[in-house]
Design a protein around this motif. Structure first.
Motif, short mmCIF file in Angstrom:
data_model
loop_
_atom_site.label_atom_id
_atom_site.label_comp_id
_atom_site.label_asym_id
_atom_site.label_seq_id
_atom_site.Cartn_x
_atom_site.Cartn_y
_atom_site.Cartn_z
N CYS A 167 0.84 -1.40 -0.27
CA CYS A 167 0.16 -0.30 -0.14
C CYS A 167 1.06 1.64 -0.11
CB CYS A 167 -0.82 0.55 1.28
SG CYS A 167 -2.26 -1.25 1.06
N GLN A 168 1.59 1.31 0.68
CA GLN A 168 2.76 2.34 0.64
C GLN A 168 3.22 2.29 -0.31
OE1 GLN A 168 2.43 4.36 3.29
NE2 GLN A 168 0.68 3.16 3.89
N ARG A 169 3.93 1.42 -1.25
CA ARG A 169 4.81 1.46 -2.18
C ARG A 169 4.18 1.70 -3.71
NH1 ARG A 169 8.47 -4.29 -2.33
NH2 ARG A 169 9.75 -3.69 -1.03
N ILE A 170 2.92 1.84 -3.45
CA ILE A 170 2.16 2.22 -4.60
C ILE A 170 1.28 3.67 -4.38
CG2 ILE A 170 -0.14 1.93 -5.27
CD1 ILE A 170 1.70 -0.56 -6.18
N GLY A 171 1.23 3.80 -3.10
CA GLY A 171 1.35 5.25 -3.04
C GLY A 171 2.37 6.68 -2.86
N LYS A 172 3.50 5.59 -3.20
CA LYS A 172 4.30 6.75 -3.43
C LYS A 172 5.00 5.97 -5.53
CE LYS A 172 7.32 6.36 0.59
NZ LYS A 172 8.31 6.38 1.00
N ALA A 173 3.84 5.60 -5.28
CA ALA A 173 4.12 4.99 -7.10
C ALA A 173 3.39 6.08 -7.81
CB ALA A 173 3.95 3.37 -7.43
N ARG A 174 2.39 6.14 -6.97
CA ARG A 174 1.37 7.12 -7.81
C ARG A 174 1.97 8.07 -7.85
NH1 ARG A 174 -4.39 5.46 -3.99
NH2 ARG A 174 -4.56 4.53 -4.84
N LEU A 175 2.54 8.92 -6.83
CA LEU A 175 3.04 10.29 -7.09
C LEU A 175 4.19 10.43 -7.91
CD1 LEU A 175 3.29 11.08 -2.96
CD2 LEU A 175 2.05 12.30 -4.70
N LEU A 176 4.77 9.26 -8.03
CA LEU A 176 6.20 9.48 -8.62
C LEU A 176 5.73 9.07 -10.42
CD1 LEU A 176 8.72 6.21 -7.62
CD2 LEU A 176 9.16 8.82 -7.39
N LEU A 177 4.49 8.61 -10.80
CA LEU A 177 3.89 8.47 -12.16
C LEU A 177 3.26 10.10 -12.36
CD1 LEU A 177 2.48 4.72 -11.53
CD2 LEU A 177 4.45 5.65 -13.59
N ALA A 178 2.75 9.98 -11.59
CA ALA A 178 2.06 12.08 -11.86
C ALA A 178 3.35 13.00 -11.82
CB ALA A 178 0.74 11.89 -10.43
N GLU A 179 4.00 12.76 -11.14
CA GLU A 179 4.52 13.87 -11.13
C GLU A 179 6.39 13.83 -11.94
OE1 GLU A 179 4.59 15.25 -6.59
OE2 GLU A 179 2.42 14.65 -6.48
N LYS A 231 -2.60 -2.46 -10.06
CA LYS A 231 -4.24 -3.19 -10.40
C LYS A 231 -4.07 -3.15 -9.40
CE LYS A 231 -6.47 -4.79 -14.35
NZ LYS A 231 -6.61 -5.51 -15.49
N LYS A 232 -3.72 -4.39 -8.14
CA LYS A 232 -4.50 -4.30 -7.15
C LYS A 232 -5.38 -3.93 -6.50
CE LYS A 232 -4.53 -7.55 -3.43
NZ LYS A 232 -3.49 -8.60 -2.06
N TYR A 233 -4.65 -2.53 -6.36
CA TYR A 233 -4.47 -1.76 -5.00
C TYR A 233 -5.30 -0.28 -6.08
CZ TYR A 233 -2.74 -4.11 -1.46
OH TYR A 233 -2.58 -5.29 -0.60
N THR A 234 -5.62 -0.06 -7.06
CA THR A 234 -5.87 0.76 -7.52
C THR A 234 -6.71 0.54 -8.97
OG1 THR A 234 -4.73 1.38 -9.16
CG2 THR A 234 -3.75 2.79 -7.45
N ASP A 235 -6.63 -0.32 -9.69
CA ASP A 235 -8.13 -0.94 -10.14
C ASP A 235 -7.56 -0.83 -11.67
OD1 ASP A 235 -9.68 -2.59 -8.82
OD2 ASP A 235 -11.17 -1.01 -7.83
N MET A 236 -6.22 0.03 -12.20
CA MET A 236 -6.22 0.42 -13.54
C MET A 236 -4.61 -0.17 -13.76
SD MET A 236 -5.45 4.39 -13.06
CE MET A 236 -7.04 4.59 -12.36
N THR A 237 -3.55 -0.16 -14.59
CA THR A 237 -2.68 -0.71 -14.47
C THR A 237 -1.33 0.98 -14.27
OG1 THR A 237 -1.80 0.38 -16.44
CG2 THR A 237 -2.60 -1.81 -15.88
N PRO A 238 0.13 0.96 -14.27
CA PRO A 238 0.48 2.27 -13.57
C PRO A 238 0.30 2.59 -14.75
CG PRO A 238 1.77 0.15 -13.06
CD PRO A 238 0.83 0.05 -13.62
N LEU A 239 0.30 1.89 -16.74
CA LEU A 239 0.19 3.21 -17.21
C LEU A 239 -0.74 4.03 -17.67
CD1 LEU A 239 1.88 4.07 -20.38
CD2 LEU A 239 0.54 2.09 -21.30
N GLN A 240 -2.25 3.57 -17.25
CA GLN A 240 -3.40 4.21 -17.23
C GLN A 240 -3.20 4.90 -16.84
OE1 GLN A 240 -5.83 0.11 -16.55
NE2 GLN A 240 -6.22 0.25 -18.30
N TYR A 241 -3.09 4.79 -15.07
CA TYR A 241 -2.79 5.65 -14.03
C TYR A 241 -1.94 7.11 -14.60
CZ TYR A 241 -2.07 8.07 -10.00
OH TYR A 241 -2.71 8.61 -9.01
N ARG A 242 -1.20 6.80 -15.35
CA ARG A 242 -0.12 8.27 -15.72
C ARG A 242 -0.70 8.84 -17.52
NH1 ARG A 242 6.08 7.58 -17.02
NH2 ARG A 242 5.92 8.92 -14.84
N LYS A 243 -1.97 8.36 -18.07
CA LYS A 243 -2.15 8.63 -18.44
C LYS A 243 -3.27 9.51 -17.61
CE LYS A 243 -1.07 5.23 -22.65
NZ LYS A 243 -2.10 4.72 -23.31
#
Length: 284
Positions: A230-242, A267-279
């Protein structure tokens, strides 16, 4: 004894109404790691966050910020009759944009327990009836009714409904165990990328790994590995967005040796792939 009074879901919202005569470690709900509203119709439960505890009795409502779920727990009590509303982040974002109100900020600011008076409890019971008569029923009108009921609860609290619950003192043994887990969660939040195993974490805190696993699950409702992810994916969101870092660079920075595994966990924690999230973030 556990009685399921009601359970239903529509797009973005899950609702479960349960009566229990003792505390259970398993959860009943539709989502994991989403924004939550707990309401106590009867009985009692205990709400813990960080090193503070609050008693939830009839008419208590708790708002739980998704980002604080791992360090928040609602447990205990010999009997309780409670309603749980779970809200997907994507739904809160779209609804907030539609009504011009930052719903994510609401959960951040109002994270905690509020006590309602008799008149406010009657209002809440009406909204509960609307939810149970609308969620999961066919037709867009029913779904709209359910979502409006949830928004009305939130707006009424913003308008002054309820008062903050006072902090309570709990038995020393219970609080010591909770504080131990809190120290461990604090460490994981700051070092999630570096932790390689449960053994490593247990050695660091001079604690048996089986005991660590048990009390961590009891307090947080997460396994240690789930919490780390959960913590890693939270940081991944920031890295992908910023940042403009590649997926491989993000995965490696967060401690994932395999890009495929990073994709699955994300995808388990966000219901989307990292690429979809970045887009999605770039469109906004």
């Amino acid at each position: 004894m556990k009685e399921l009074v009601f359970s239903g879901a529509c797009r973005g919202i899950g609702v479960s109404h349960i009566i229990r005569d003792c505390d259970f470690t398993e959860t009943t709900g539709y989502y994991r790691n989403e924004y939550q509203i707990h309401y106590i119709c009867e009985g009692e439960r205990f709400f813990f966050i960080s090193q503070r505890g609050y008693k939830m009795v009839r008419g208590a409502i708790a708002f739980i910020d998704k980002r604080q779920i791992p360090t928040t727990n609602v447990v205990g009590g010999k009997f309780h009759n409670r309603l749980l509303i779970e809200l997907e982040e994507s739904w809160l974002l779209s609804m907030g944009e539609a009504v011009g109100f930052d719903l994510l900020r609401f959960f951040q600011d109002y994270h905690g327990v509020f006590l309602l008076n008799e008149e406010e409890q009657k209002y809440m019971q009406k909204n509960i009836s609307v939810l149970e008569n609308s969620v999961g029923k066919e037709g867009e009108f029913c779904e709209a009714q359910a979502k409006i009921a949830v928004i009305q609860m939130i707006l009424r609290v913003c308008a002054g409904m309820g008062v903050r619950a006072p902090e309570c003192r709990f038995p020393q043994e219970k609080m010591m165990r909770y504080m131990k887990v809190h120290d461990i969660t604090d460490y994981i939040v700051g070092h999630c990328e570096e932790i390689s195993s449960l053994d490593e974490l247990a050695r660091l805190f001079y604690i048996d790994k089986s005991y660590l696993s048990r009390i961590f699950k009891e307090v947080t409702n997460f396994t240690v590995n789930e919490f780390i992810n959960c913590q890693r994916i939270g940081k991944a969101r920031l890295l992908l967005a910023e940042t403009e870092k590649t997926m491989e660079e993000v995965a490696k920075e967060l401690g994932y040796d395999s890009l495929a595994y990073f994709d699955r966990v994300f995808k388990k924690y966000t219901d989307m792939t990292p690429l979809q999230y970045r887009k999605m973030k770039k469109k906004r």
